[in-house]
Design an enzyme around this catalytic site. Structure first.
Site, short mmCIF file in Angstrom:
data_model
loop_
_atom_site.label_atom_id
_atom_site.label_comp_id
_atom_site.label_asym_id
_atom_site.label_seq_id
_atom_site.Cartn_x
_atom_site.Cartn_y
_atom_site.Cartn_z
N CYS A 1 0.87 -1.18 0.00
CA CYS A 1 0.00 0.00 0.00
C CYS A 1 0.91 1.23 0.00
CB CYS A 1 -0.95 -0.02 1.19
SG CYS A 1 -0.11 -0.08 2.79
N HIS B 1 -1.09 -10.86 31.73
CA HIS B 1 -2.15 -11.32 30.82
C HIS B 1 -1.82 -12.74 30.35
CE1 HIS B 1 -4.72 -11.62 27.27
NE2 HIS B 1 -5.36 -10.53 27.66
#
Length: 623
Positions: free
Chosen positions: A28, A546
């Site tokens: 891109c 986490h």
């Protein structure tokens, strides 16, 4: 930024596993977008050290290497090194992702290859706007008609081009997909549908206009894949060459006309109405929030998934008030913050990098160099740019700032796209929003950003306490909450954790399912799904543990808590237990980030250099 494009291309290709590991490659404006057969081969931290590489992002089944303005040069060198399909991923690429991530990745993957044509035609519209505004071209003359047709060409025929990229992504026949899309925008069909009361073999056909549409194609092309496989299965080999395409087109026509096309058109109309309602009722809030959040949306590549909203809005209302405006505010804020860093910092390398990144963001709208090389790296400039973009977005929302055409990546030059309506009122509001974004972000960065003092500079400061030397700062040690292998945070296969968005630290691949307190402190947060624990140590360090990646999907299954919010715990206290087998069987990663989320209150963090740790060993040292 000068670097050897060929050398960078060779090194990147080698580190992603070579040509044999590349299933597809495209690019891109700022990123190389690989589709890898085995995404576990590349090590993000190694690739990010390659000259010219700014950042690595894993998103939507793609392995994205952020290069910046020079991406096309590196891409051209890559193409010379092997034969790569210009595919943008498939439904089976990469690790498991949630439904929203897969859908956004699918839409972004289909839209991204169209950007050059979209931006080129958009800029033609911008030029035409300038020519007509200053009466340089007669709106009734042939020059105007030709330029207007050139500017409209992409948007009118967008369903055909989108059908091609979607079919290529899904591995379907691109030419059959383009034929069905061309059928939907055929002038004779549009005339027939506009007249109303249309039927096809007795089936009612909904009146709709499909030129410039997005959703009907995104819905129809995946269905055509099933129709293709059905036709391939039932057609005898002897006549398959002509019978298969006949069956595909013959079946696709009623499906597109009677079912999918109307559904896509209706959804598009509802989406356009929803955008209009949101903008008219709470536009200021939506624009403010999106402007502030845009850097984080760009980090994941999700801004490309918002392109259909912009194109639908331009086709339905003649202007876009969401994507172009919010990226305009955000990109300018990123550029201003980067320039402020260049002014505040005495280091020549930092000045050079920050100046180039700031100019790139403000003038060209390319923000990845600013985000990954400056604002996110130093944190406080990111905070300043988010505030500046939010305030500029608030003004843009209150004044109903809009863009009347699609152009390049939103930047200061996008003011031209804001010429329209009655007089120059809209563009003047754009200028004010630009000033707000630049000034607020620049000033806040000057206030918040404190450049690091190099060791040689600090060494030159005289020591006035030679007789009795005392430590000037406190050193805080956090022990490892788990036993296992240490993983650099940059290697974690989650862009949020790897990018340091939630904090600095390390990750651990656990060998046993037990989590212990890394220090004395208080439990500050426990998730309902029991997969994450937050605590604040007695020294004020905020720690997040986490367990696993995307383990929230388990809904707490396999996790047993031994603490609750508000509990005072000692170093080494058992906080929670987890069943490693259940997590593995669910196809989820056990990688457990251990983060310090308030590093802005401290000077530096030094991770352990050990490759393996036991619970209780020193993991992080904070100054």
């Amino acid at each position: 930024m000068a670097f050897d494009y060929a050398k960078t291309a060779r090194t990147v290709l080698e580190k992603v596993g070579g040509e044999k590991n590349v299933a597809g490659l495209t690019h891109c404006i700022t990123r190389l977008r690989f589709v890898l057969k085995d995404s576990s081969i590349p090590k993000d931290s190694e690739i990010e050290k390659v000259p010219g590489v700014i950042r690595v992002v894993r998103q939507g089944g793609q392995y994205q290497v952020v290069i910046g303005n020079e991406v096309s040069n590196v891409y051209n060198e890559l193409v010379k090194l092997g034969h790569f399909e210009e595919t943008t991923g498939s439904k089976n690429d990469g690790p498991k992702e949630n439904l929203f991530s897969r859908l956004s990745g699918f839409v972004a993957g289909c839209m991204t290859p169209l950007l050059p044509a979209m931006l080129g035609c958009g800029m033609i519209k911008v030029v035409l706007t300038l020519l007509t505004t200053f009466n340089l071209v007669d709106t009734t003359g042939s020059t105007y008609v030709i330029l207007n047709a050139a500017g409209d060409a992409f948007f009118y025929f967008m369903p055909i081009l989108l059908a091609m990229t979607t079919a290529k992504r899904l591995g379907s026949n691109i030419y059959l997909a383009m034929v069905v899309a061309a059928f939907l925008i055929h002038p004779n069909l549009n005339t027939l549908l506009a007249a109303g009361n249309t039927t096809y073999f007795g089936l009612p056909v909904t009146s709709a206009t499909y030129s410039s549409s997005v959703l009907p194609v995104l819905l129809m092309v995946p269905l055509m894949g099933y129709i293709e496989r059905f036709a391939d299965k039932i057609c005898p080999s002897l006549v398959k060459v002509f019978l298969k395409p006949l069956i595909v087109i013959f079946i696709s026509i009623p499906v597109a006309l009677v079912i999918v096309g109307p559904i896509g058109s209706i959804l598009g109309n509802y989406l356009a109405s929803g955008i209009n309602l949101l903008y008219s009722k709470a536009g200021w809030l939506a624009i403010m929030v999106l402007s502030a959040a845009m850097p984080f949306i760009v980090m994941t590549g999700m801004h490309y998934a918002l392109l259909p909203i912009s194109t639908i809005s331009l086709a339905s209302f003649g202007f876009d008030a969401i994507l172009i405006v919010t990226m305009f505010c955000s990109n300018l804020a990123q550029g201003a913050a980067s320039l402020a860093v260049a002014i505040r910092n005495k280091d020549k390398d930092v000045k050079s990098t920050a100046s180039a990144a700031g100019i790139s963001a403000i003038v060209a709208g390319v923000t990845e160099p600013a985000m990954y090389g400056v604002t996110l790296k130093y944190k406080t400039p990111m905070i300043a740019s988010v505030i500046g973009a939010g305030i500029a977005g608030l003004y843009a929302g209150i004044t109903h700032l809009v863009a009347y055409s699609m152009g390049g990546s939103p930047s200061s030059l996008s003011l031209i796209q804001m010429i329209g309506g009655e007089g120059f009122g809209n563009m003047i509001n754009g200028v004010i929003a630009l000033i707000i974004a630049l000034v607020v972000s620049f000033v806040l960065t000057l206030i918040l950003y404190k450049p690091e003092i190099k060791e040689e500079e600090s060494a030159s400061i005289p020591d006035s306490s030679a007789e009795e030397k005392k430590p000037l700062v406190e050193t805080i040690e956090l022990s490892s909450p788990l036993t296992g292998n240490v993983i650099p945070l940059a290697d974690v296969e989650d862009a949020v954790f790897a990018g340091g968005v939630l904090g600095e630290g390390l990750a651990i691949l656990p060998e046993e399912g037990k989590v212990y307190a890394p220090a004395d402190g208080i439990i500050s947060a426990v998730t309902d799904t029991r997969h994450a624990v937050g605590m604040t140590t007695d020294q004020g360090v905020e720690v997040l543990i986490h367990v696993g990646l995307d383990t929230v999907q388990l809904g707490g299954k396999g996790f047993t808590l031994h603490c609750k919010t508000g509990d005072k715990v000692k170093k080494g206290s058992l906080l929670l237990e987890f069943d490693m087998k259940i997590i593995k069987e669910a196809g989820l990663s056990l990688t457990t980030p251990v983060l310090v989320s308030n590093m802005m209150n401290f000077i530096s963090l030094k991770p352990s250099e050990e490759k393996q740790v036991k619970a209780g060993d020193t993991l992080l040292t904070i100054v």
